[in-house]
Design a protein around this motif. Structure first.
Motif, PDB file in Angstrom:
ATOM      1  N   SER A 176       0.826  -1.209   0.000  1.00 30.47           N
ATOM      2  CA  SER A 176       0.000   0.000   0.000  1.00 30.47           C
ATOM      3  C   SER A 176       0.863   1.263   0.000  1.00 30.47           C
ATOM      4  O   SER A 176       0.517   2.263  -0.628  1.00 30.47           O
ATOM      5  CB  SER A 176      -0.937   0.003   1.207  1.00 30.47           C
ATOM      6  N   ALA A 177       2.027   1.201   0.698  1.00 28.99           N
ATOM      7  CA  ALA A 177       2.902   2.370   0.754  1.00 28.99           C
ATOM      8  C   ALA A 177       3.501   2.679  -0.607  1.00 28.99           C
ATOM      9  O   ALA A 177       3.531   3.835  -1.047  1.00 28.99           O
ATOM     10  CB  ALA A 177       4.011   2.141   1.781  1.00 28.99           C
ATOM     11  N   THR A 178       3.976   1.644  -1.304  1.00 26.85           N
ATOM     12  CA  THR A 178       4.556   1.858  -2.635  1.00 26.85           C
ATOM     13  C   THR A 178       3.495   2.347  -3.601  1.00 26.85           C
ATOM     14  O   THR A 178       3.735   3.260  -4.405  1.00 26.85           O
ATOM     15  CB  THR A 178       5.190   0.556  -3.160  1.00 26.85           C
ATOM     16  N   ARG A 179       2.324   1.768  -3.541  1.00 26.24           N
ATOM     17  CA  ARG A 179       1.240   2.214  -4.421  1.00 26.24           C
ATOM     18  C   ARG A 179       0.871   3.667  -4.128  1.00 26.24           C
ATOM     19  O   ARG A 179       0.600   4.440  -5.048  1.00 26.24           O
ATOM     20  CB  ARG A 179       0.024   1.316  -4.275  1.00 26.24           C
ATOM     21  N   GLY A 180       0.889   4.017  -2.861  1.00 28.91           N
ATOM     22  CA  GLY A 180       0.592   5.396  -2.504  1.00 28.91           C
ATOM     23  C   GLY A 180       1.616   6.365  -3.067  1.00 28.91           C
ATOM     24  O   GLY A 180       1.262   7.443  -3.587  1.00 28.91           O
ATOM     25  N   LEU A 182       3.334   5.979  -5.726  1.00 27.47           N
ATOM     26  CA  LEU A 182       3.198   6.023  -7.185  1.00 27.47           C
ATOM     27  C   LEU A 182       1.852   6.567  -7.641  1.00 27.47           C
ATOM     28  O   LEU A 182       1.612   6.725  -8.840  1.00 27.47           O
ATOM     29  CB  LEU A 182       3.395   4.619  -7.767  1.00 27.47           C
ATOM     30  N   GLY A 183       0.968   6.834  -6.701  1.00 27.38           N
ATOM     31  CA  GLY A 183      -0.354   7.327  -7.064  1.00 27.38           C
ATOM     32  C   GLY A 183      -1.221   6.283  -7.719  1.00 27.38           C
ATOM     33  O   GLY A 183      -2.078   6.592  -8.558  1.00 27.38           O
ATOM     34  N   LEU A 184      -1.024   5.012  -7.323  1.00 22.01           N
ATOM     35  CA  LEU A 184      -1.820   3.916  -7.873  1.00 22.01           C
ATOM     36  C   LEU A 184      -2.992   3.606  -6.946  1.00 22.01           C
ATOM     37  O   LEU A 184      -2.825   3.567  -5.718  1.00 22.01           O
ATOM     38  CB  LEU A 184      -0.961   2.661  -8.021  1.00 22.01           C
ATOM     39  N   GLU A 238      -2.020   7.533 -20.588  1.00 18.72           N
ATOM     40  CA  GLU A 238      -0.985   8.125 -19.734  1.00 18.72           C
ATOM     41  C   GLU A 238      -1.383   8.186 -18.264  1.00 18.72           C
ATOM     42  O   GLU A 238      -0.529   8.142 -17.373  1.00 18.72           O
ATOM     43  CB  GLU A 238      -0.584   9.518 -20.232  1.00 18.72           C
ATOM     44  N   ASP A 239      -2.683   8.242 -17.987  1.00 21.99           N
ATOM     45  CA  ASP A 239      -3.124   8.289 -16.589  1.00 21.99           C
ATOM     46  C   ASP A 239      -2.996   6.936 -15.892  1.00 21.99           C
ATOM     47  O   ASP A 239      -3.080   6.849 -14.664  1.00 21.99           O
ATOM     48  CB  ASP A 239      -4.574   8.782 -16.501  1.00 21.99           C
ATOM     49  N   ARG A 240      -2.752   5.864 -16.676  1.00 16.41           N
ATOM     50  CA  ARG A 240      -2.609   4.525 -16.094  1.00 16.41           C
ATOM     51  C   ARG A 240      -1.180   3.976 -16.209  1.00 16.41           C
ATOM     52  O   ARG A 240      -0.948   2.804 -15.960  1.00 16.41           O
ATOM     53  CB  ARG A 240      -3.590   3.558 -16.764  1.00 16.41           C
ATOM     54  N   VAL A 241      -0.252   4.845 -16.592  1.00 17.23           N
ATOM     55  CA  VAL A 241       1.139   4.426 -16.758  1.00 17.23           C
ATOM     56  C   VAL A 241       2.041   5.262 -15.856  1.00 17.23           C
ATOM     57  O   VAL A 241       1.956   6.492 -15.855  1.00 17.23           O
ATOM     58  CB  VAL A 241       1.598   4.577 -18.231  1.00 17.23           C
ATOM     59  N   ARG A 242       2.891   4.583 -15.088  1.00 14.65           N
ATOM     60  CA  ARG A 242       3.898   5.258 -14.265  1.00 14.65           C
ATOM     61  C   ARG A 242       5.267   4.920 -14.840  1.00 14.65           C
ATOM     62  O   ARG A 242       5.612   3.746 -14.984  1.00 14.65           O
ATOM     63  CB  ARG A 242       3.821   4.807 -12.802  1.00 14.65           C
ATOM     64  N   ILE A 243       6.054   5.942 -15.170  1.00 10.44           N
ATOM     65  CA  ILE A 243       7.354   5.754 -15.807  1.00 10.44           C
ATOM     66  C   ILE A 243       8.449   6.117 -14.818  1.00 10.44           C
ATOM     67  O   ILE A 243       8.547   7.268 -14.380  1.00 10.44           O
ATOM     68  CB  ILE A 243       7.467   6.617 -17.085  1.00 10.44           C
ATOM     69  N   LEU A 244       9.280   5.137 -14.483  1.00  9.59           N
ATOM     70  CA  LEU A 244      10.326   5.330 -13.480  1.00  9.59           C
ATOM     71  C   LEU A 244      11.696   5.095 -14.097  1.00  9.59           C
ATOM     72  O   LEU A 244      11.861   4.228 -14.956  1.00  9.59           O
ATOM     73  CB  LEU A 244      10.126   4.357 -12.314  1.00  9.59           C
ATOM     74  N   ALA A 256       4.351  -4.373  -5.111  1.00  7.37           N
ATOM     75  CA  ALA A 256       3.218  -3.474  -5.321  1.00  7.37           C
ATOM     76  C   ALA A 256       2.407  -3.838  -6.560  1.00  7.37           C
ATOM     77  O   ALA A 256       1.291  -3.345  -6.747  1.00  7.37           O
ATOM     78  CB  ALA A 256       3.715  -2.033  -5.441  1.00  7.37           C
ATOM     79  N   SER A 257       2.973  -4.696  -7.419  1.00  8.85           N
ATOM     80  CA  SER A 257       2.302  -5.085  -8.660  1.00  8.85           C
ATOM     81  C   SER A 257       1.641  -6.451  -8.499  1.00  8.85           C
ATOM     82  O   SER A 257       1.823  -7.140  -7.501  1.00  8.85           O
ATOM     83  CB  SER A 257       3.323  -5.134  -9.810  1.00  8.85           C
TER      84      SER A 257
END
Length: 359
Positions: A176-180, A182-184, A238-244, A256-257
């Protein structure tokens, strides 16, 4: 024992570079005098021998590097040379890449680039002296079908997983912390794509597939190449993709995945596939991936047929979403098995080098 490890660069750490550093550190722990022969490297704890980076093309630089390594060997006379590039005359070769000879078809076979790489490859595999480390049995069989070498020259390594991945698995941040960070959404289904070379590992294919599934999110880790965001915008995802960028904690992202998406175009083994299983996450992978057999054997995911068809990838994502609990359970069983193999690949390499020095 003085051991030289030859690798073209250590600035950007892909799988081959990370393997080289892990092997060097393990050899050093076992009491050997280790030097990394390379053209460029970030500061680190291991001794470096920087050789010139010559040539105006990748294949030209590869040719010059092979000569520079052998010149270093002639001057400094290490007891053993292990190369991660195609260096004819090295004592050991770590086969991190698929065979160039497989791509020598049609007009491509006439290009200077292909001819240069093929000459280097032949210089490595058509000698009775060099010994080889292969990542998988399939890779070893591939090379054996192309080059007539003694089977005793080739060692297939246990599955390659780095020590820090085992440690990170035990210390992963809360999902939950990692998702938070990343805004997931906490309840979203999230796929992970991890690659320093995103086109080679099929990230564009993954983005195309994502557009078919409006409730699926994707985390892309390893590269911030501009085309990634551009393709996501073009596909309106783009709203469903996080680029790191490279350097993100992969095991935290795994935790987190929900599954790994890896429809690679080229992959001799695929450490990220092993890392996915270590994290207890199933994967969708191309059939060309060396570790695809591990996915098929364990049931911890889906292997795509070759040649690649985007309809197959879409069908695989559908199946993954439908069978996610069962595939996750299979991946968790595989994670327990991998824990029992910790460090074996490093020991196999060190033992082989030490045995060779005594013979």
């Amino acid at each position: 024992m003085k051991i030289a490890l030859a690798i073209f660069q250590l600035e950007t750490l892909g799988g081959k570079e990370r393997d080289c550093l892990a092997i060097a550190a393990n050899l050093q722990r076992r009491g050997h005098d280790v030097t990394l022969v390379t053209t460029r490297a970030a500061p680190g704890q291991l001794p470096l021998a920087i050789v010139p980076r010559k040539g105006f093309s990748n294949h030209g630089r590869a040719r010059h590097f092979a000569k520079a390594v052998m010149a270093y060997r002639s001057r400094h006379k290490p007891d053993m040379t292990l190369s991660f590039e195609r260096v004819p005359g090295a004592d050991f070769h770590y086969a991190a890449d698929a065979a160039v000879a497989l791509r020598m078809t049609g007009a491509a076979s006439l290009l200077p680039r292909q001819r240069t790489y093929l000459r280097l490859e032949r210089g490595v595999f058509e000698t009775s002296r060099t010994r080889f480390f292969f990542l998988t049995q399939a890779q070893r069989d591939q090379y054996a079908a192309l080059y007539d070498f003694d089977p005793a020259q080739g060692t297939v390594l246990p599955i390659v997983l780095h020590e820090e991945r085992f440690d990170a698995t035990r210390a992963t941040a809360a999902r939950s912390a990692t998702r938070g960070q990343l805004g997931l959404p906490s309840d979203a289904i999230v796929a992970l794509a991890a690659a320093v070379k995103p086109k080679q590992k099929g990230l564009d294919r993954s983005l195309e597939a994502l557009a078919r599934f409006p409730n699926l999110h994707l985390v892309s880790a390893g590269s911030t190449d501009s085309w990634i965001a551009e393709q996501a915008r073009t596909l309106k995802i783009e709203d469903r993709v996080r680029i790191l960028p490279y350097g993100a904690n992969v095991m935290d992202l795994m935790a987190a995945s929900d599954f790994l998406l890896h429809p690679a175009r080229a992959e001799a083994a695929g450490q990220v596939i092993a890392e996915s299983m270590l994290a207890g996450r199933p994967a969708i992978v191309s059939g060309i991936c060396g570790y695809a057999g591990e996915i098929a054997r364990s049931g911890a995911g889906i292997v795509l047929s070759e040649p690649f068809d985007p309809r197959d990838l879409a069908a695989a994502v559908t199946a993954m979403l439908e069978r996610l609990p069962a595939m996750t359970a299979a991946a968790r069983i595989e994670a327990e098995r991998l824990q029992s193999q910790r460090g074996q690949w490093l020991s196999v390499i060190a033992d082989a080098l030490e045995k060779s020095s005594r013979s």
